[in-house]
Design an enzyme around this catalytic site. Structure first.
Site, PDB file in Angstrom:
ATOM      1  N   SER A 347      -0.010  -2.117   1.493  1.00 55.39           N
ATOM      2  CA  SER A 347      -0.696  -1.723   0.256  1.00 55.39           C
ATOM      3  C   SER A 347      -0.745  -2.809  -0.802  1.00 55.39           C
ATOM      4  O   SER A 347      -1.344  -2.603  -1.858  1.00 55.39           O
ATOM      5  CB  SER A 347      -0.039  -0.475  -0.338  1.00 55.39           C
ATOM      6  OG  SER A 347      -0.411   0.669   0.385  1.00 55.39           O
ATOM      7  N   LYS A 350      -4.087  -3.613  -2.161  1.00 57.55           N
ATOM      8  CA  LYS A 350      -4.697  -2.950  -3.314  1.00 57.55           C
ATOM      9  C   LYS A 350      -4.764  -3.860  -4.544  1.00 57.55           C
ATOM     10  O   LYS A 350      -5.465  -3.553  -5.509  1.00 57.55           O
ATOM     11  CB  LYS A 350      -3.929  -1.667  -3.632  1.00 57.55           C
ATOM     12  CG  LYS A 350      -4.030  -0.596  -2.538  1.00 57.55           C
ATOM     13  CD  LYS A 350      -3.315   0.680  -2.938  1.00 57.55           C
ATOM     14  CE  LYS A 350      -3.548   1.805  -1.946  1.00 57.55           C
ATOM     15  NZ  LYS A 350      -2.706   1.728  -0.757  1.00 57.55           N
ATOM     16  N   SER A 402      -0.112   4.232  -5.387  1.00 56.20           N
ATOM     17  CA  SER A 402      -0.688   3.612  -4.184  1.00 56.20           C
ATOM     18  C   SER A 402      -1.608   4.562  -3.443  1.00 56.20           C
ATOM     19  O   SER A 402      -1.600   4.641  -2.211  1.00 56.20           O
ATOM     20  CB  SER A 402       0.439   3.125  -3.255  1.00 56.20           C
ATOM     21  OG  SER A 402      -0.014   2.124  -2.386  1.00 56.20           O
TER      22      SER A 402
END
Length: 565
Positions: A347, A350, A402
């Site tokens: 993640s 991101k 997230s």
């Protein structure tokens, strides 16, 4: 004559040719001086010289008594000229034309140049509200954490507020008591390109930092290395020769010459010393052999040690698969391990999604959540198909909890589909110099695909993100609330580094089975911000424990770094 000494932002500059005093004006070798100043140099035959630094441009013709400064014609009392096959330019005129300040001390024959501050404020007490008007009751445009830099639009001496510009052209106001004006910093840009291939140097119990590898030779900064070992370095002869003294030995070198003298006797060097960015660099083996210093090399950490081992280590042992530590203000690498090995990054993907969102979207834009976005597996904001959210709310969901659903909703809003958005991600990565990165999803989910990046590439992307104050506003909050038809949703930051590390400013954590535990972390201490990228942690607790330790070590390395000093 006694040679002139030249200092830029407090750092002594060494030039391959001697500055010349002519008609009470200091002339300097053009290219060497300008590149050491951090300016871009241009040459158009037969006689046009151009220099650019920041928003300023100076152009002048050799032998002519006029020049152009930002398009305006101005007179010169001493023109640019060719001396000994080198182009010499008037230092004061050129420096001031590029926005720098110049001072001269006739008693010591010392010239000082201070590059003009870049017109920025730095937040020293935060989080800080950026407001629409210079009043504590005015609407808040955004909130930024400690360490954020904001471009100054207008300021008044003694005033309580300064007008600043946010990305996209939005203007706002900040209270001066929570900020400081960014002063001139050492110019490191000319050296960063040379450090693309690098090793690390330990000397005198310190980690001097990253040093260049050129043609399989490790070059070390002469001044900083010798001083760390207890010796001294000074100018000699006409000012271009450099004398290093240690333990009763004197090594006299001349840049670009593979011949030196040791205590008055001629000796051969394995390669000519380099002069880059005004700093003399010499092969480590030559320095050790001729000054009587022990030298050792570690293949595992790519570290050369001059003198006794011990003290601050450049590359500490870690359990994770890869890491890199970087100074945020300059981008200088402080330490690394396996930083160029491609890996899944989970993640932390991101970060790029959020960067594109703040660069290409409007925070108040309304996004309609698709069924595809709402059905994403893994961590979630629990968005529903057809639900409408502002881009700002989705960014909070993306960076704090997230949310994979938020990531896809943002991608579809900006590019029409996640596939099209991934192409934008890869294009932006390439623009930032992240050449070993391949994005497939906006969320970092990698069950059925194989995206990858490296610690070094992720650091490049994260540095660009940290330099955007709008990006910063979404990454550091412990909690945020977004209202909705089905009640308020409390978003709690899942990044324990932000919640627990003193001075933490961001950035993003992640996990997938392929990637393991990943983290990009940034923190502020004593006027400096350091960033860590840590990939391939075995467990959540081990990742954060290692991150806290590495960040502490990063601030020590920043204090000892020859580039930053």
């Amino acid at each position: 004559m006694q040679p002139l000494s030249l200092y830029v932002n407090g750092r002594e500059l060494y030039l391959p040719q001697t500055p010349i005093l002519q008609e009470n004006r200091v002339l300097v070798p053009m290219r060497a001086y300008l590149e050491s100043l951090g300016a871009e140099v241009g040459w158009e035959p037969p006689n046009l010289v151009t220099a650019r630094m920041g928003e300023h441009t100076v152009s002048l013709r050799i032998g002519q008594y006029t020049a152009q400064v930002d398009g305006r014609e101005v007179p010169l009392d001493v023109p640019a000229q060719i001396i000994a096959d080198r182009t010499y330019v008037p230092l004061r005129f050129l420096s001031e034309g590029l926005g720098a300040e110049v001072g001269y001390d006739g008693a010591t024959r010392t010239v000082t140049v201070v590059t003009a501050p870049p017109g920025q404020l730095e937040v020293i007490d935060g989080p800080l509200n950026v407001r629409a008007e210079p009043s504590t009751t005015a609407p808040i445009l955004t909130t930024v954490p400690v360490g954020t830099r904001l471009d100054i639009v207008s300021e008044q001496p003694g005033a309580e507020w300064t007008q600043v510009a946010l990305p996209g052209g939005t203007l706002g106001w900040v209270a001066n008591r929570y900020t400081r004006t960014v002063g001139s910093e050492p110019v490191v840009q000319p050296l960063l390109a040379l450090l693309e291939q690098r090793a690390y140097l330990q000397a005198g119990g310190q980690c001097i930092g990253a040093v260049p590898l050129v043609n399989n030779l490790t070059y070390v900064p002469l001044v900083e290395a010798v001083e760390a070992l207890g010796g001294s370095v000074r100018r000699a002869g006409d000012g271009t020769a450099i004398a290093a003294e240690l333990g009763g030995r004197q090594l006299l070198i001349t840049p670009d010459s593979a011949t030196a003298t040791l205590n008055g006797q001629a000796v051969a060097l394995s390669a000519a010393p380099l002069l880059v960015g005004g700093r003399p660099l010499i092969p480590a083996r030559d320095l050790a052999d001729h000054l009587g210093v022990t030298l050792s090399w570690s293949d595992a950490t790519r570290t050369v040690t001059l003198g006794p081992a011990g003290g601050t280590t450049c590359i500490p042992d870690i359990a994770a698969q890869a890491y890199i530590l970087v100074d945020v203000a300059t981008g200088a690498v402080l330490s690394e391990y396996n930083a160029r090995a491609p890996r899944a990054i989970a993640s932390t993907t991101k970060i790029m999604t959020a960067l594109l969102a703040v660069e290409q979207g409007h925070p108040d834009a309304v996004v309609t959540v698709s069924a595809n976005a709402a059905s994403q597996p893994g961590t979630s904001v629990y968005l529903r198909a057809g639900e409408q959210r502002t881009l700002r709310e989705l960014l909070y969901g993306l960076m704090l909890v997230s949310g994979n659903d938020a990531a896809v909703a943002i991608a579809e809003h900006l590019a029409g589909s996640e596939e099209a958005f991934a192409r934008r991600m890869n294009l932006r990565a390439a623009e930032l110099g992240a050449q070993n990165t391949y994005f497939v999803t906006a969320s970092g989910l990698d069950d059925d695909v194989n995206p990858y990046s490296t610690a070094e590439d992720l650091a490049r992307i994260s540095l660009a993100s940290l330099r955007n104050p709008l990006f910063r506003s979404y990454m550091y909050l412990p909690q945020a609330t977004i209202p909705g038809l089905w009640g308020n949703r409390q978003l709690t930051n899942s990044n324990l580094f932000v919640l627990r590390y003193p001075g933490a400013t961001g950035v993003k954590n992640g996990w997938t089975e392929k990637a393991g535990y990943t983290l990009v972390a940034s923190a502020w201490r004593d006027g400096r911000e350091v960033m860590l990228v840590l990939l391939g942690g075995e467990s959540r607790s081990a990742l954060y424990a290692e991150a806290y330790s590495l960040m502490d070590h990063g601030f020590v390395l920043a204090d000892q770094s020859w580039l930053l000093r």
